[in-house]
Write an enzyme that holds these catalytic residues in place. Sequence first.
Site, short mmCIF file in Angstrom:
data_model
loop_
_atom_site.label_atom_id
_atom_site.label_comp_id
_atom_site.label_asym_id
_atom_site.label_seq_id
_atom_site.Cartn_x
_atom_site.Cartn_y
_atom_site.Cartn_z
N ASP A 107 49.36 -0.54 8.14
CA ASP A 107 48.19 -0.70 9.43
C ASP A 107 47.26 -1.38 8.62
O ASP A 107 46.28 -2.83 9.34
CB ASP A 107 48.05 -0.06 10.49
CG ASP A 107 48.44 0.75 11.77
OD1 ASP A 107 49.71 0.06 11.37
OD2 ASP A 107 49.02 1.84 11.67
N GLU B 117 58.08 0.11 18.37
CA GLU B 117 56.71 0.05 18.79
C GLU B 117 56.36 -1.44 19.80
O GLU B 117 57.28 -2.29 19.45
CB GLU B 117 56.03 -0.47 16.95
CG GLU B 117 56.40 1.21 16.59
CD GLU B 117 55.41 0.81 15.97
OE1 GLU B 117 53.98 0.13 15.26
OE2 GLU B 117 55.11 1.35 14.92
#
Lengths: 145, 100
Positions: free
Chosen positions: A95, A22
């Site tokens: 998240d 990521e």
Amino acid sequence: MRATDDVLNAIRRHGAEAYPEEGCGFLLGEMNADGVRATRVHRAGNERATERERRFTLSPAAYRTAEAAAEDAGLDVVGFYHSHPDAPARPSETDLTEAPFSGYAYVIIGVEDGQPAALTAWQLAPDRSRFVEDDITRDAAATPS
Amino acid sequence: MPTTQTQTVTVRIPTPLRSYAGDQKTAEAEGATVGDALADLAERYPDLREQLYDGDGDLRSFVNVYVGDEDIRHTGGAETSLDGGEEVSIVPSVAGGAFG
């Protein structure tokens, strides 16, 4: 969220370059009652020690570096982006749990087989209960440099 | 009787919280420690309180605080003492990822 093509393309590029890990960074620009206008990307390293293929961390030290870069350019830190390698460009439970304040723009770039895919923007609900998808308006204004 | 010295510091406010603090990038607060100064800030700008603190009254996990260039996690946390005149910064950290 308003963003220039340069900003959107820089996010796509970073997501592809970081693959299969990521990639993440900061959005610099302006924030007012109408929302966020992102005019510059500030890349950061993914500071996760492990599981970088599916997790990311932006440290407070990285935030301070981005904030200093923003101030030098007469801008503010207005949001964050990260990539989802081989996963949908939708916020995960993680998240949501680990997002800081409402008001920032949260951008996710999906990357499939190393190629940038869907790019989405989200706002954290003021009560932190969920992310709400935000329209991305392409801003034709020149990116200050 | 000893008197508690009250110190004035400047607190840097992260972008989305400025609307809760009079649209200012920085705000003044008083306190002999970082914890006191943040409590004073929350007193002056009550809408900031729930942004900074969780239901138990602890700073939220993503809220980091610096005095000058020092993260208070390394200097005694909320008990870090203030001399007055320092810049205290509220700094978010961000994490997440594709899969929980």
